[in-house]
Design a protein around this motif. Structure first.
Motif, mmCIF file in Angstrom:
data_model
loop_
_atom_site.group_PDB
_atom_site.id
_atom_site.type_symbol
_atom_site.label_atom_id
_atom_site.label_comp_id
_atom_site.label_asym_id
_atom_site.label_seq_id
_atom_site.Cartn_x
_atom_site.Cartn_y
_atom_site.Cartn_z
ATOM 1 N N SER A 54 -50.637 -13.856 45.677
ATOM 2 C CA SER A 54 -51.773 -14.360 46.451
ATOM 3 C C SER A 54 -53.028 -13.538 46.176
ATOM 4 O O SER A 54 -54.109 -14.090 45.964
ATOM 5 C CB SER A 54 -51.447 -14.324 47.952
ATOM 6 N N ILE A 55 -52.882 -12.209 46.185
ATOM 7 C CA ILE A 55 -54.023 -11.337 45.916
ATOM 8 C C ILE A 55 -54.572 -11.590 44.512
ATOM 9 O O ILE A 55 -55.788 -11.660 44.296
ATOM 10 C CB ILE A 55 -53.627 -9.856 46.101
ATOM 11 N N LEU A 56 -53.668 -11.760 43.547
ATOM 12 C CA LEU A 56 -54.110 -11.990 42.164
ATOM 13 C C LEU A 56 -54.853 -13.309 42.021
ATOM 14 O O LEU A 56 -55.864 -13.392 41.325
ATOM 15 C CB LEU A 56 -52.909 -11.951 41.219
ATOM 16 N N GLN A 57 -54.343 -14.360 42.695
ATOM 17 C CA GLN A 57 -55.016 -15.656 42.590
ATOM 18 C C GLN A 57 -56.376 -15.639 43.283
ATOM 19 O O GLN A 57 -57.329 -16.259 42.809
ATOM 20 C CB GLN A 57 -54.124 -16.752 43.171
ATOM 21 N N ILE A 58 -56.464 -14.922 44.401
ATOM 22 C CA ILE A 58 -57.752 -14.803 45.083
ATOM 23 C C ILE A 58 -58.720 -13.974 44.238
ATOM 24 O O ILE A 58 -59.902 -14.308 44.097
ATOM 25 C CB ILE A 58 -57.570 -14.175 46.479
ATOM 26 N N PHE B 32 -58.388 -33.896 52.325
ATOM 27 C CA PHE B 32 -57.361 -32.872 52.121
ATOM 28 C C PHE B 32 -57.461 -32.251 50.722
ATOM 29 O O PHE B 32 -56.745 -31.306 50.418
ATOM 30 C CB PHE B 32 -55.965 -33.445 52.337
ATOM 31 N N CYS B 33 -58.324 -32.804 49.900
ATOM 32 C CA CYS B 33 -58.530 -32.230 48.562
ATOM 33 C C CYS B 33 -59.698 -31.264 48.617
ATOM 34 O O CYS B 33 -60.853 -31.630 48.438
ATOM 35 C CB CYS B 33 -58.804 -33.342 47.544
ATOM 36 N N THR B 34 -59.413 -30.003 48.881
ATOM 37 C CA THR B 34 -60.467 -29.000 49.021
ATOM 38 C C THR B 34 -60.669 -28.178 47.748
ATOM 39 O O THR B 34 -61.632 -27.433 47.638
ATOM 40 C CB THR B 34 -60.124 -28.031 50.172
ATOM 41 N N GLU B 35 -59.722 -28.292 46.807
ATOM 42 C CA GLU B 35 -59.796 -27.588 45.512
ATOM 43 C C GLU B 35 -59.979 -26.072 45.690
ATOM 44 O O GLU B 35 -60.691 -25.428 44.939
ATOM 45 C CB GLU B 35 -60.931 -28.157 44.658
ATOM 46 N N GLN B 36 -59.296 -25.524 46.688
ATOM 47 C CA GLN B 36 -59.378 -24.082 46.892
ATOM 48 C C GLN B 36 -58.297 -23.329 46.121
ATOM 49 O O GLN B 36 -58.527 -22.214 45.655
ATOM 50 C CB GLN B 36 -59.294 -23.760 48.389
ATOM 51 N N THR B 37 -57.104 -23.910 46.023
ATOM 52 C CA THR B 37 -56.031 -23.294 45.239
ATOM 53 C C THR B 37 -55.985 -23.957 43.876
ATOM 54 O O THR B 37 -55.908 -25.186 43.778
ATOM 55 C CB THR B 37 -54.672 -23.464 45.948
ATOM 56 N N LYS B 38 -56.015 -23.142 42.829
ATOM 57 C CA LYS B 38 -56.010 -23.694 41.479
ATOM 58 C C LYS B 38 -54.618 -24.224 41.138
ATOM 59 O O LYS B 38 -53.608 -23.689 41.589
ATOM 60 C CB LYS B 38 -56.449 -22.634 40.469
ATOM 61 N N GLY B 39 -54.595 -25.266 40.316
ATOM 62 C CA GLY B 39 -53.336 -25.890 39.929
ATOM 63 C C GLY B 39 -52.594 -25.103 38.871
ATOM 64 O O GLY B 39 -52.975 -23.986 38.496
ATOM 65 N N VAL B 40 -51.521 -25.698 38.341
ATOM 66 C CA VAL B 40 -50.655 -24.994 37.391
ATOM 67 C C VAL B 40 -51.371 -24.654 36.088
ATOM 68 O O VAL B 40 -50.966 -23.731 35.364
ATOM 69 C CB VAL B 40 -49.387 -25.813 37.101
ATOM 70 N N ASN B 41 -52.445 -25.362 35.782
ATOM 71 C CA ASN B 41 -53.207 -25.064 34.565
ATOM 72 C C ASN B 41 -54.425 -24.191 34.845
ATOM 73 O O ASN B 41 -55.284 -24.002 33.976
ATOM 74 C CB ASN B 41 -53.641 -26.371 33.884
ATOM 75 N N GLY B 42 -54.501 -23.666 36.061
ATOM 76 C CA GLY B 42 -55.598 -22.764 36.410
ATOM 77 C C GLY B 42 -56.901 -23.465 36.691
ATOM 78 O O GLY B 42 -57.962 -22.836 36.699
ATOM 79 N N ASP C 235 -52.597 -28.596 49.728
ATOM 80 C CA ASP C 235 -53.104 -27.230 49.620
ATOM 81 C C ASP C 235 -53.393 -26.694 51.026
ATOM 82 O O ASP C 235 -54.216 -27.247 51.759
ATOM 83 C CB ASP C 235 -54.378 -27.237 48.777
ATOM 84 N N MET C 236 -52.728 -25.604 51.393
ATOM 85 C CA MET C 236 -52.875 -25.034 52.727
ATOM 86 C C MET C 236 -53.874 -23.879 52.797
ATOM 87 O O MET C 236 -54.043 -23.270 53.857
ATOM 88 C CB MET C 236 -51.517 -24.538 53.241
ATOM 89 N N GLN C 237 -54.531 -23.555 51.699
ATOM 90 C CA GLN C 237 -55.442 -22.414 51.715
ATOM 91 C C GLN C 237 -56.567 -22.557 52.745
ATOM 92 O O GLN C 237 -56.936 -21.558 53.385
ATOM 93 C CB GLN C 237 -56.026 -22.139 50.322
ATOM 94 N N PRO C 238 -57.128 -23.760 52.964
ATOM 95 C CA PRO C 238 -58.150 -23.869 54.013
ATOM 96 C C PRO C 238 -57.621 -23.473 55.386
ATOM 97 O O PRO C 238 -58.361 -22.973 56.226
ATOM 98 C CB PRO C 238 -58.521 -25.360 53.982
ATOM 99 N N CYS C 239 -56.341 -23.675 55.612
ATOM 100 C CA CYS C 239 -55.721 -23.377 56.907
ATOM 101 C C CYS C 239 -55.232 -21.933 56.982
ATOM 102 O O CYS C 239 -55.488 -21.226 57.957
ATOM 103 C CB CYS C 239 -54.558 -24.353 57.138
ATOM 104 N N THR C 240 -54.525 -21.497 55.953
ATOM 105 C CA THR C 240 -53.868 -20.188 55.992
ATOM 106 C C THR C 240 -54.711 -19.058 55.413
ATOM 107 O O THR C 240 -54.454 -17.888 55.687
ATOM 108 C CB THR C 240 -52.551 -20.239 55.210
ATOM 109 N N GLY C 241 -55.677 -19.418 54.571
ATOM 110 C CA GLY C 241 -56.486 -18.392 53.919
ATOM 111 C C GLY C 241 -55.862 -17.836 52.659
ATOM 112 O O GLY C 241 -56.456 -17.001 51.981
ATOM 113 N N VAL C 242 -54.653 -18.286 52.324
ATOM 114 C CA VAL C 242 -53.979 -17.838 51.106
ATOM 115 C C VAL C 242 -53.528 -19.059 50.303
ATOM 116 O O VAL C 242 -53.315 -20.137 50.871
ATOM 117 C CB VAL C 242 -52.765 -16.937 51.420
ATOM 118 N N PRO C 243 -53.364 -18.903 48.984
ATOM 119 C CA PRO C 243 -53.006 -20.042 48.134
ATOM 120 C C PRO C 243 -51.545 -20.445 48.243
ATOM 121 O O PRO C 243 -50.708 -20.089 47.408
ATOM 122 C CB PRO C 243 -53.354 -19.550 46.727
ATOM 123 N N VAL C 244 -51.201 -21.171 49.286
ATOM 124 C CA VAL C 244 -49.853 -21.712 49.444
ATOM 125 C C VAL C 244 -49.954 -23.229 49.581
ATOM 126 O O VAL C 244 -50.990 -23.761 50.010
ATOM 127 C CB VAL C 244 -49.110 -21.120 50.654
#
Length: 505
Positions: free
Chosen positions: A146-150, A344-354, A365-374
């Protein structure tokens, strides 16, 4: 003579009386008795302070069952070298979840009650069988990834590449072997304070991490990650719901969350979007007189949204007829076919191709809710695009075992059985300038899934019978006895009058 000689006027009088009793019986059957039963139900389900229903509302008299299933990564070394992940479902690890509400105020004019809710968990050794919370599972190093993706999002991965072992002194690898109780509640330590050449970089990374809800700050300044300890540490917000006294059909409906009717987590490109609406129930209260056409919304602060459940089938639970409402293959679909209008498409977490992306059907994508890329899905990627299940080995989705459902007694609205099931996932892919990740396959990796639910115990099934079914049975006996008796009497009197008339001719 078959019949004794009785004055015809007396017989006619009693015939009129018995006929009136038939009419009265019909009125009782059609209108009065149903109204009596309905009012009795309403009295029992409304949130009236001091009532038994109110006390059950404040604190469930029995624990919620909280089951956790892990996806153990069987070939973690090979995955780091580019192989497809082989997963083995392990569990369930079963906890007793105790919920308690604290009422802050009541608004009689609005017919609402406002409260916060706390949760506590106790590992259930007996129910878990051969599984212990001391078991070890091999899974993704969620806090590190998570830290690395952020950091990647802000172009800071090169700064962290040589300092990962300093930030994560006990585990700086992509996959870690951790105790169940640690990863779920007790926490795994990182960002331990000490002097090193990486101190500045560690401080920056740890300042970002400490603001996430899955991270606790320890007394020595170190951080601790766990999936669910945040549920124990704080309440999940201020709920304002309808008491159902003025209008029982609104019972349990959420009016506001944290004094707002919207959450503002999701993208507002579509003015008519319902993604941010706060509505539905918290899954504990439902109104009576439920029909098969009813549609329920269940709001969960864990996912910062509501989901809808619709009628599936009629079935019995411990001898009680219930209506089962459930999620379906449309539940986690995009809110619109147009990407720019899908809130629901916020594009906050990058996909498998980055790349910035809207995830395919069945994954949110739950990052808007949780604050982390899950990412959120149903267990085993049930109803999700095949791309996700094809990326790993070992999944086997099943509607019966993996859908969310509610089984409710339709007349009283009493939940007989209900299960909320969700799966937590993470994007697995190479992270720019992080050597440990450079050969990783590009897949969405399931981490674990949870089943949170209640099954009404025999004791409360008996209470339901006493509250409703036994009274209905008694009234049914009374009304049909009254109707049958009045019909028999009327028939006999009528037959006698006919007999008298025939003999006079």
């Amino acid at each position: 003579m078959i019949f004794p000689s009785i004055n015809s006027k007396i017989i006619l009088f009693f015939l009129i009386i018995s006929s009136a009793l038939i009419i009265l019986s019909i009125i009782l059957i059609i209108q009065i008795f149903p109204s009596v039963i309905r009012n009795e139900i309403y009295k029992n389900v409304q949130l009236v302070e001091g009532s038994e229903q109110y006390e059950r509302f404040l604190e469930l008299p029995f624990p919620v069952t909280f089951k956790v299933y892990f996806f153990n990564v069987e070939n973690s070394v090979d995955v780091v070298n580019g192989e497809k992940p082989v997963l083995k479902e392990v569990g369930p690890y079963i906890y007793k979840q105790y919920r308690k509400k604290t009422v802050l105020y009541t608004d009689e004019k609005e017919d609402t009650v406002s409260y916060t809710q706390t949760e506590n968990f106790e590992f259930d050794n007996e129910a878990s069988g051969n599984f212990s919370d001391e078991d070890y599972v091999t899974m993704l190093n969620a806090p590190m990834m998570s830290i690395l993706q952020i950091a990647e999002k802000y172009g800071q991965t090169s700064v962290l590449s040589s300092c990962l072992s300093d930030i994560f002194p006990e585990f700086d690898s992509v996959f870690v072997k951790v105790k169940v109780k640690d990863i779920l509640f007790d926490g795994i330590r990182f960002c331990v304070r000490h002097f090193s050449l990486c101190e500045l970089r560690r401080t920056i990374a740890c300042k970002i991490a400490e603001r996430k809800k899955n991270v606790d700050i320890l007394t020595d300044g170190a951080l601790q990650f766990s999936f669910f300890n945040y549920k124990v540490n704080s309440n999940d917000g201020l709920y304002t719901i309808k008491r159902g006294i003025n209008d029982v059909k609104t019972l349990g409906q959420i009016v506001r969350l944290n004094n707002s009717t919207r959450t503002h987590y999701w993208k507002q490109s579509n003015a008519n979007s319902s993604c941010d609406e706060v509505k539905g129930t918290d899954s504990t209260l439902y109104p009576p007189q439920i029909s098969k056409d009813s549609i329920f919304q269940i709001y969960s602060t864990d996912i910062c949204r509501y989901i809808e459940i619709q009628f599936l089938k009629e079935e019995f639970y411990k001898g009680v007829k219930g209506y089962t409402f459930a999620t379906n293959n449309l539940t986690l679909r995009a809110s619109t076919t147009l990407k720019e209008e899908d809130c629901f498409c916020t594009e906050q977490t990058k996909g498998v191709n980055g790349e910035d992306t809207c995830f395919l059907d069945g994954v949110i994508d739950m990052q808007p809710c949780t604050g982390v890329p899950v990412l959120l899905s149903f267990p085993h990627f049930l109803w999700a695009d095949e791309f996700y299940s094809e990326g790993v080995i070992g999944l086997n989705s099943n509607e019966e075992n993996h859908r969310t459902f509610l089984k409710v007694e339709p007349e009283t609205g009493t939940p007989l059985q209900g299960m909320k099931r969700i799966q937590i996932n993470s994007v697995l892919r190479p992270i720019n300038k992080i050597k440990q990740t450079e050969k990783l396959p590009r897949v969405v990796l399931p981490l674990l899934w949870i089943e949170e639910g209640v099954s009404l115990t025999n004791k409360y099934v008996k209470k339901l019978e006493d509250m409703y079914f036994n009274k209905v049975t008694l009234l049914n006996i009374l009304k049909w006895t009254l109707l049958a008796g009045s019909i028999i009497i009327t028939s006999c009197l009528g037959a006698y009058l006919i007999y008298k008339r025939v003999n006079k001719m």
